[in-house]
Design a protein around this motif. Structure first.
Motif, PDB file in Angstrom:
ATOM      1  N   SER A 192       0.712  -1.165   0.073  1.00 44.65           N
ATOM      2  CA  SER A 192      -0.025  -0.078   0.171  1.00 44.65           C
ATOM      3  C   SER A 192       0.778   1.262  -0.033  1.00 44.65           C
ATOM      4  CB  SER A 192      -0.974   0.052   1.181  1.00 44.65           C
ATOM      5  OG  SER A 192      -1.964   0.956   1.181  1.00 44.65           O
ATOM      6  N   CYS A 193       0.890   1.991  -1.029  1.00 40.01           N
ATOM      7  CA  CYS A 193       1.479   3.163  -1.153  1.00 40.01           C
ATOM      8  C   CYS A 193       0.860   4.473  -0.768  1.00 40.01           C
ATOM      9  CB  CYS A 193       2.028   3.390  -2.682  1.00 40.01           C
ATOM     10  SG  CYS A 193       3.129   2.073  -3.136  1.00 40.01           S
ATOM     11  N   VAL A 194       1.254   5.124  -0.033  1.00 40.10           N
ATOM     12  CA  VAL A 194       0.616   6.387   0.579  1.00 40.10           C
ATOM     13  C   VAL A 194       1.449   7.746   0.583  1.00 40.10           C
ATOM     14  CG1 VAL A 194      -1.506   5.426   1.854  1.00 40.10           C
ATOM     15  CG2 VAL A 194       0.884   5.442   2.924  1.00 40.10           C
ATOM     16  N   THR A 195       2.189   8.072  -0.615  1.00 35.33           N
ATOM     17  CA  THR A 195       2.832   9.173  -0.781  1.00 35.33           C
ATOM     18  C   THR A 195       2.635  10.090  -1.537  1.00 35.33           C
ATOM     19  OG1 THR A 195       4.241   8.255  -2.706  1.00 35.33           O
ATOM     20  CG2 THR A 195       4.918   7.389  -0.501  1.00 35.33           C
ATOM     21  N   LEU A 196       3.511  11.204  -1.492  1.00 32.07           N
ATOM     22  CA  LEU A 196       3.060  12.197  -2.663  1.00 32.07           C
ATOM     23  C   LEU A 196       4.328  12.375  -3.824  1.00 32.07           C
ATOM     24  CD1 LEU A 196       1.649  15.166  -0.476  1.00 32.07           C
ATOM     25  CD2 LEU A 196       0.475  13.673  -1.755  1.00 32.07           C
ATOM     26  N   SER A 197       4.547  11.155  -4.004  1.00 34.48           N
ATOM     27  CA  SER A 197       5.970  10.928  -4.947  1.00 34.48           C
ATOM     28  C   SER A 197       5.601  11.322  -6.490  1.00 34.48           C
ATOM     29  CB  SER A 197       6.378   9.367  -4.901  1.00 34.48           C
ATOM     30  OG  SER A 197       7.719   9.556  -5.766  1.00 34.48           O
ATOM     31  N   THR A 198       6.632  11.937  -6.924  1.00 35.98           N
ATOM     32  CA  THR A 198       6.622  12.236  -8.502  1.00 35.98           C
ATOM     33  C   THR A 198       7.598  11.252  -9.108  1.00 35.98           C
ATOM     34  OG1 THR A 198       8.277  14.075  -7.952  1.00 35.98           O
ATOM     35  CG2 THR A 198       6.082  14.732  -7.894  1.00 35.98           C
ATOM     36  N   GLN A 199       8.185  10.467  -8.591  1.00 37.40           N
ATOM     37  CA  GLN A 199       8.980   9.372  -9.135  1.00 37.40           C
ATOM     38  C   GLN A 199       8.666   7.993  -8.798  1.00 37.40           C
ATOM     39  OE1 GLN A 199      11.256  10.393 -11.470  1.00 37.40           O
ATOM     40  NE2 GLN A 199      10.739  12.399 -11.139  1.00 37.40           N
ATOM     41  N   PRO A 200       8.725   7.233  -9.433  1.00 37.48           N
ATOM     42  CA  PRO A 200       8.472   5.881  -9.195  1.00 37.48           C
ATOM     43  C   PRO A 200       9.070   5.043  -8.194  1.00 37.48           C
ATOM     44  CG  PRO A 200       8.726   5.899 -11.409  1.00 37.48           C
ATOM     45  CD  PRO A 200       9.253   6.939 -10.808  1.00 37.48           C
ATOM     46  N   LEU A 201       8.599   4.767  -6.948  1.00 33.48           N
ATOM     47  CA  LEU A 201       9.174   3.972  -5.796  1.00 33.48           C
ATOM     48  C   LEU A 201       9.143   2.514  -6.146  1.00 33.48           C
ATOM     49  CD1 LEU A 201       7.480   6.330  -3.224  1.00 33.48           C
ATOM     50  CD2 LEU A 201       9.699   6.463  -3.967  1.00 33.48           C
ATOM     51  N   ILE A 202       8.147   1.998  -6.540  1.00 32.12           N
ATOM     52  CA  ILE A 202       7.989   0.458  -6.799  1.00 32.12           C
ATOM     53  C   ILE A 202       8.201   0.130  -8.136  1.00 32.12           C
ATOM     54  CG2 ILE A 202       6.225  -1.272  -6.347  1.00 32.12           C
ATOM     55  CD1 ILE A 202       6.919   0.134  -3.830  1.00 32.12           C
ATOM     56  N   LYS A 203       9.027  -0.865  -8.398  1.00 36.82           N
ATOM     57  CA  LYS A 203       9.275  -1.232  -9.773  1.00 36.82           C
ATOM     58  C   LYS A 203       8.543  -2.648  -9.873  1.00 36.82           C
ATOM     59  CE  LYS A 203      13.880   0.653 -10.019  1.00 36.82           C
ATOM     60  NZ  LYS A 203      15.162   0.625 -10.279  1.00 36.82           N
ATOM     61  N   GLY A 204       8.036  -2.788 -11.288  1.00 31.27           N
ATOM     62  CA  GLY A 204       7.316  -3.981 -11.709  1.00 31.27           C
ATOM     63  C   GLY A 204       8.145  -5.354 -11.498  1.00 31.27           C
ATOM     64  N   GLU A 205       9.522  -5.145 -11.688  1.00 33.40           N
ATOM     65  CA  GLU A 205      10.106  -6.439 -11.475  1.00 33.40           C
ATOM     66  C   GLU A 205      10.432  -7.020 -10.228  1.00 33.40           C
ATOM     67  OE1 GLU A 205      14.651  -4.987 -11.415  1.00 33.40           O
ATOM     68  OE2 GLU A 205      13.856  -4.223 -12.909  1.00 33.40           O
ATOM     69  N   TRP A 206       9.981  -6.445  -9.203  1.00 35.83           N
ATOM     70  CA  TRP A 206       9.822  -6.565  -7.698  1.00 35.83           C
ATOM     71  C   TRP A 206       8.736  -7.374  -7.416  1.00 35.83           C
ATOM     72  CZ3 TRP A 206      11.185  -1.188  -5.498  1.00 35.83           C
ATOM     73  CH2 TRP A 206      12.378  -0.717  -5.767  1.00 35.83           C
ATOM     74  N   LEU A 207       7.648  -7.366  -8.116  1.00 35.30           N
ATOM     75  CA  LEU A 207       6.231  -7.872  -7.998  1.00 35.30           C
ATOM     76  C   LEU A 207       6.442  -9.258  -7.889  1.00 35.30           C
ATOM     77  CD1 LEU A 207       3.842  -5.394  -9.617  1.00 35.30           C
ATOM     78  CD2 LEU A 207       4.644  -5.619  -7.050  1.00 35.30           C
ATOM     79  N   THR A 208       5.821 -10.263  -7.018  1.00 31.96           N
ATOM     80  CA  THR A 208       5.753 -11.616  -7.205  1.00 31.96           C
ATOM     81  C   THR A 208       4.345 -12.003  -7.367  1.00 31.96           C
ATOM     82  OG1 THR A 208       5.469 -11.489  -4.715  1.00 31.96           O
ATOM     83  CG2 THR A 208       7.561 -11.802  -5.701  1.00 31.96           C
ATOM     84  N   PRO A 209       4.143 -13.179  -7.788  1.00 31.63           N
ATOM     85  CA  PRO A 209       2.674 -13.703  -8.117  1.00 31.63           C
ATOM     86  C   PRO A 209       1.790 -13.598  -6.915  1.00 31.63           C
ATOM     87  CG  PRO A 209       4.574 -15.190  -9.107  1.00 31.63           C
ATOM     88  CD  PRO A 209       5.146 -14.098  -8.262  1.00 31.63           C
ATOM     89  N   GLY A 210       0.844 -13.075  -7.004  1.00 32.33           N
ATOM     90  CA  GLY A 210      -0.261 -12.733  -5.991  1.00 32.33           C
ATOM     91  C   GLY A 210      -0.502 -11.790  -5.165  1.00 32.33           C
ATOM     92  N   THR A 211       0.576 -10.940  -5.618  1.00 30.45           N
ATOM     93  CA  THR A 211       0.642  -9.489  -4.791  1.00 30.45           C
ATOM     94  C   THR A 211      -0.705  -8.590  -5.387  1.00 30.45           C
ATOM     95  OG1 THR A 211       3.227  -9.578  -4.774  1.00 30.45           O
ATOM     96  CG2 THR A 211       2.045  -7.466  -4.446  1.00 30.45           C
ATOM     97  N   HIS A 212      -0.861  -7.835  -4.365  1.00 34.31           N
ATOM     98  CA  HIS A 212      -1.881  -6.774  -4.480  1.00 34.31           C
ATOM     99  C   HIS A 212      -1.216  -5.597  -4.238  1.00 34.31           C
ATOM    100  CE1 HIS A 212      -5.533  -4.647  -4.795  1.00 34.31           C
ATOM    101  NE2 HIS A 212      -5.487  -4.098  -3.375  1.00 34.31           N
ATOM    102  N   LEU A 213      -1.210  -4.531  -5.290  1.00 34.43           N
ATOM    103  CA  LEU A 213      -0.573  -3.165  -5.331  1.00 34.43           C
ATOM    104  C   LEU A 213      -1.784  -2.238  -5.004  1.00 34.43           C
ATOM    105  CD1 LEU A 213       2.006  -1.594  -5.503  1.00 34.43           C
ATOM    106  CD2 LEU A 213       1.994  -1.772  -7.802  1.00 34.43           C
ATOM    107  N   ASP A 214      -1.677  -1.481  -3.861  1.00 34.13           N
ATOM    108  CA  ASP A 214      -2.739  -0.535  -3.662  1.00 34.13           C
ATOM    109  C   ASP A 214      -2.021   0.897  -3.847  1.00 34.13           C
ATOM    110  OD1 ASP A 214      -5.012   0.795  -2.513  1.00 34.13           O
ATOM    111  OD2 ASP A 214      -4.101   0.445  -0.257  1.00 34.13           O
ATOM    112  N   LEU A 215      -2.353   1.562  -4.737  1.00 33.64           N
ATOM    113  CA  LEU A 215      -1.950   2.899  -5.030  1.00 33.64           C
ATOM    114  C   LEU A 215      -3.008   3.969  -4.665  1.00 33.64           C
ATOM    115  CD1 LEU A 215      -0.123   2.278  -8.417  1.00 33.64           C
ATOM    116  CD2 LEU A 215       0.620   1.973  -6.320  1.00 33.64           C
TER     117      LEU A 215
END
Length: 314
Positions: A192-215
């Protein structure tokens, strides 16, 4: 007209009640024009004013005003502040002026938890929170109300803030502060990402099967919390199509980079909750929920607060 403080909002907005109210409101719908979004040029940087109206067809009427000052972090002041004006629907008379900051934090986290009910694995036990602002504790509590969270990892640029959050929840979960996002993302069931970032913090290559990404954090086209690979690998869902098309920086920038199309979005939340479109279809699916906030969420939360007050009938 009653003035309802942040403390009263926190007291009367249980996660179960709020999430249930949001579910019904998304399915039943309300009138919710596009929100007014005004950039304000302040002496110490950019700020934003948001005006978000919504009303039931034959019921409550509401509008929220929010000021977003990212530079407040340098002064130890919350970045987001605002208020909500709730009126009755028969004659349009004001009922309550509600603390908008607490209302916003809780409805935002509750909307993500509502989405997680359909999109995160039922067995999700490990939560990674990226960001240490006022929303961070809210998403811990909200996600834990819908999934069996046992372990909470916190990442933030301010190590002392991350440690404070970890300590605050150490009696309820196994908590830890992390500094290697790649390792933490790979271990998490929900990110769960709760920032005011203007640059990517999470990279897709890090995600593993089954992950839920909450932006949650990025609410303007210039903001983003993920790279385009996250969207390319995931089944993408949004709170509303209109909000995503106008303000979801993660999506809009991935489209600009040629890595994603708006048509690739699987569904908006109302379609999933009503059963019109499926949510998670397999345990190994990577799901992504992008929210920018919707005025129907604020109206639902304001009604829930009002009707939960002693002496106020539904």
């Amino acid at each position: 007209m009653r003035v309802i403080s942040a403390e009263e909002v926190a007291c009367h907005l249980s996660w179960e009640g709020l999430i249930s109210r949001l579910h019904a409101t998304f399915v039943n719908g309300v009138e919710s024009p596009p929100r007014h979004h005004h950039a304000m040029h302040r002496p110490d940087g950019e700020a934003t004013m948001l005006l978000m109206p919504a009303w039931e067809a034959a019921g409550y009427i509401g509008v929220k005003m929010v000021n977003v000052f990212p530079q407040n972090a340098d002064h130890g002041v919350p970045a987001i502040s605002g208020l909500y004006l709730l009126s009755e629907g028969k004659h349009g008379q004001p009922l309550a002026c509600i603390d908008g900051s607490e209302l916003t934090r809780r409805r935002t986290a509750a909307a993500s938890a509502l989405a997680a009910q359909a999109l995160a694995k039922e067995s999700a036990e490990t939560l990674l929170v990226v960001g240490t602002g006022k929303l961070a504790p809210m998403v811990i509590e909200a996600h834990a109300s819908v999934r069996p969270i046992k372990r909470v990892m916190i990442w933030g640029r301010n190590a002392s803030k991350a440690e404070a959050i970890a300590q605050a929840y150490a009696t309820r979960f196994t908590t830890e502060v992390v500094d290697d996002l790649a390792v933490a993302v790979a271990q998490a069931d929900i990110v769960s990402c709760v920032t005011l970032s203007t640059q990517p913090l999470i990279k897709g290559e890090w995600l593993t099967p089954g992950t839920h990404l909450d932006l949650i954090g990025a609410f303007r086209p210039q903001m983003r919390e993920t790279d385009a690979e996250c969207l390319r690998r995931a089944e993408v869902f949004v709170d509303t199509y209109a909000g995503a098309q106008g303000e979801a920086g993660d999506i809009l920038q991935a489209i600009d980079e040629g890595a994603f199309r708006f048509e690739d979005i699987q569904a908006e939340l109302a379609e999933v909750l009503s059963g019109a479109k499926p949510g998670r279809i397999a345990d190994d699916t990577i799901t992504l929920f992008k929210s920018v906030g919707a005025s129907l969420e604020d109206l639902a939360a304001a009604i829930e607060v009002w009707e939960s007050l002693p002496g106020q009938a539904g």
